[in-house]
Design a protein around this motif. Structure first.
Motif, PDB file in Angstrom:
ATOM      1  N   LEU A  12       0.247  -1.685   1.962  1.00  0.00           N
ATOM      2  CA  LEU A  12      -0.785  -2.448   2.564  1.00  0.00           C
ATOM      3  C   LEU A  12      -1.346  -3.603   1.687  1.00  0.00           C
ATOM      4  CD1 LEU A  12      -1.894   0.770   4.693  1.00  0.00           C
ATOM      5  CD2 LEU A  12      -0.839  -1.247   5.746  1.00  0.00           C
ATOM      6  N   SER A  62      -2.507  -7.936   9.461  1.00  0.00           N
ATOM      7  CA  SER A  62      -2.773  -6.749   8.451  1.00  0.00           C
ATOM      8  C   SER A  62      -3.906  -5.793   8.853  1.00  0.00           C
ATOM      9  CB  SER A  62      -2.856  -7.281   7.192  1.00  0.00           C
ATOM     10  OG  SER A  62      -1.665  -7.946   6.760  1.00  0.00           O
ATOM     11  N   SER A  66      -3.803  -2.057  10.100  1.00  0.00           N
ATOM     12  CA  SER A  66      -4.638  -0.952   9.379  1.00  0.00           C
ATOM     13  C   SER A  66      -5.590  -0.206  10.203  1.00  0.00           C
ATOM     14  CB  SER A  66      -5.342  -1.473   8.160  1.00  0.00           C
ATOM     15  OG  SER A  66      -6.105  -0.698   7.777  1.00  0.00           O
ATOM     16  N   ASP A  67      -6.310  -0.806  11.161  1.00  0.00           N
ATOM     17  CA  ASP A  67      -7.129  -0.193  12.194  1.00  0.00           C
ATOM     18  C   ASP A  67      -6.500   0.803  12.885  1.00  0.00           C
ATOM     19  OD1 ASP A  67      -9.253  -1.574  11.117  1.00  0.00           O
ATOM     20  OD2 ASP A  67      -9.615  -3.137  12.581  1.00  0.00           O
ATOM     21  N   THR A  69      -3.290   2.049  12.544  1.00  0.00           N
ATOM     22  CA  THR A  69      -2.932   3.228  12.038  1.00  0.00           C
ATOM     23  C   THR A  69      -4.092   4.288  11.514  1.00  0.00           C
ATOM     24  OG1 THR A  69      -3.157   2.309   9.844  1.00  0.00           O
ATOM     25  CG2 THR A  69      -1.028   2.182  10.938  1.00  0.00           C
ATOM     26  N   LYS A  70      -5.071   3.804  11.237  1.00  0.00           N
ATOM     27  CA  LYS A  70      -6.618   4.945  11.030  1.00  0.00           C
ATOM     28  C   LYS A  70      -6.723   5.654  12.532  1.00  0.00           C
ATOM     29  CE  LYS A  70     -11.140   4.832   9.709  1.00  0.00           C
ATOM     30  NZ  LYS A  70     -12.271   4.100   8.842  1.00  0.00           N
ATOM     31  N   ALA A  75      -1.408   5.807   7.686  1.00  0.00           N
ATOM     32  CA  ALA A  75      -0.336   4.734   7.981  1.00  0.00           C
ATOM     33  C   ALA A  75       0.987   5.591   7.673  1.00  0.00           C
ATOM     34  CB  ALA A  75      -0.526   3.808   6.634  1.00  0.00           C
ATOM     35  N   GLN A 232      -3.103   3.655   2.355  1.00  0.00           N
ATOM     36  CA  GLN A 232      -3.921   4.325   3.326  1.00  0.00           C
ATOM     37  C   GLN A 232      -4.587   3.057   4.006  1.00  0.00           C
ATOM     38  OE1 GLN A 232      -6.700   7.138   1.746  1.00  0.00           O
ATOM     39  NE2 GLN A 232      -5.422   7.923   0.383  1.00  0.00           N
ATOM     40  N   SER A 233      -5.188   3.346   5.175  1.00  0.00           N
ATOM     41  CA  SER A 233      -5.774   2.328   6.263  1.00  0.00           C
ATOM     42  C   SER A 233      -7.105   1.864   5.468  1.00  0.00           C
ATOM     43  CB  SER A 233      -6.156   3.012   7.371  1.00  0.00           C
ATOM     44  OG  SER A 233      -5.048   3.597   8.185  1.00  0.00           O
ATOM     45  N   SER A 234      -7.471   0.596   5.524  1.00  0.00           N
ATOM     46  CA  SER A 234      -8.448  -0.095   4.824  1.00  0.00           C
ATOM     47  C   SER A 234      -9.293  -0.574   5.935  1.00  0.00           C
ATOM     48  CB  SER A 234      -7.930  -0.598   3.830  1.00  0.00           C
ATOM     49  OG  SER A 234      -7.243  -0.031   2.897  1.00  0.00           O
ATOM     50  N   LEU A 239      -9.757  -5.468   2.887  1.00  0.00           N
ATOM     51  CA  LEU A 239      -8.383  -6.271   3.019  1.00  0.00           C
ATOM     52  C   LEU A 239      -8.763  -7.546   2.808  1.00  0.00           C
ATOM     53  CD1 LEU A 239      -6.537  -4.571   5.797  1.00  0.00           C
ATOM     54  CD2 LEU A 239      -5.987  -4.292   3.392  1.00  0.00           C
TER      55      LEU A 239
END
Length: 273
Positions: A12, A62, A66-67, A69-70, A75, A232-234, A239
């Motif tokens: 990520l 991206s 990430s959002d 997958t959270k 992820a 991991q999701s950020s 990002l």
């Protein structure tokens, strides 16, 4: 001198590559004649750059992935379908034409395990769909981007599918997944590797320090943070900071190249006089 740009995997941390490419282009160190190859996150960056897709769109994608997958619980195992969905929306006829018009090769690295065991650096694509397939193959890291050890790659003609996995596995460990242009017969005089992780921390020993763009970390906590961001999701802020870090590291490298070139020219003048 023909310089090729080789982009590492990075999960990520894809925005880092976007920042580097934007900074190199802004400082006129790369253009449409520059060969660019990548594995995994590096493959996504290479393909989007080669297709002329605005890096801001890729950064937003991206952040959205990430959002999502959270919200889905993390992820791991969920990235590949989301990537495919974004690529389908991003790479259309116009982007495909831009790639075809480019003079510098765009290479996508992935490992084929069946029916032949070979390292692939694909630089020729039948169409946009073929390019998207290659990027997905390159981004198939076992038990991370997918829940399986390999991915199935359908073959034309109804034959048994190929088994493929991430581009990280196409080169020796000391390259940390940065593609080797020799695999595709692409002639370059110099390869500059771009790593989302610090060169020394990951053992990227195949690259001379002057031929590598990577983050600088000063302690273990900073390295742990990078590893967390990669897996991991950020947040949007995190990002965006990764993108800005890529830009700053690339700009620092550009400045160093300028100083080295000027020093070399001054030395040559002194010898000539």
């Amino acid at each position: 001198m023909r310089v090729g740009l080789s982009l590492s995997p990075g999960g990520l941390l894809l925005p880092y590559h976007l920042g580097v490419l934007d900074a190199l282009e802004y400082n006129k160190f790369i253009d449409e004649t520059t060969p660019i190859a990548g594995s995994s996150a590096g493959a996504i960056a290479a393909a989007s750059h080669g297709c002329g897709i605005d890096s801001r769109r890729v950064l937003e994608a991206s952040i959205e992935i990430s959002d999502r997958t959270k919200a889905m619980g993390g992820a791991r195992g969920r990235l590949l379908p989301l990537l495919r969905e974004k690529l389908d929306g991003f790479i259309g006829p116009e982007e495909w034409e831009r790639l075809l018009a480019r003079d510098g090769e765009v290479g996508i690295a992935y490992k084929e395990l069946f029916p032949t065991n070979q390292n692939v650096l694909q630089t020729e694509f039948d169409d946009a769909e073929d390019l998207i397939h290659a990027v997905c193959h390159s981004s198939s890291f076992p038990f991370f981007s997918t829940n399986f050890p390999v991915s199935l790659a359908p073959r034309k003609g109804g034959l048994l599918p190929r088994l493929v996995c991430d581009g990280f596995f196409t080169v020796p460990r000391d390259r940390f997944g940065c593609p080797d242009f020799e695999h595709a017969g692409v002639d370059v005089d110099r390869t500059v590797m771009v790593s989302v992780f610090p060169k020394d921390a990951i053992g990227l020993d195949a690259s001379h320090p002057e031929d590598c763009i990577s983050p600088e970390v000063h302690n273990g906590d900073e390295l742990q943070k990078l590893l967390k961001l990669a897996t991991q999701s950020s947040s949007r802020e995190e990002l965006t900071q990764v993108y800005e870090s890529g830009w700053k590291d690339a700009e620092r490298w550009c400045n160093a190249q300028t100083v080295n070139d000027q020093t070399k020219r001054n030395t040559e003048k002194e010898i000539a006089s």
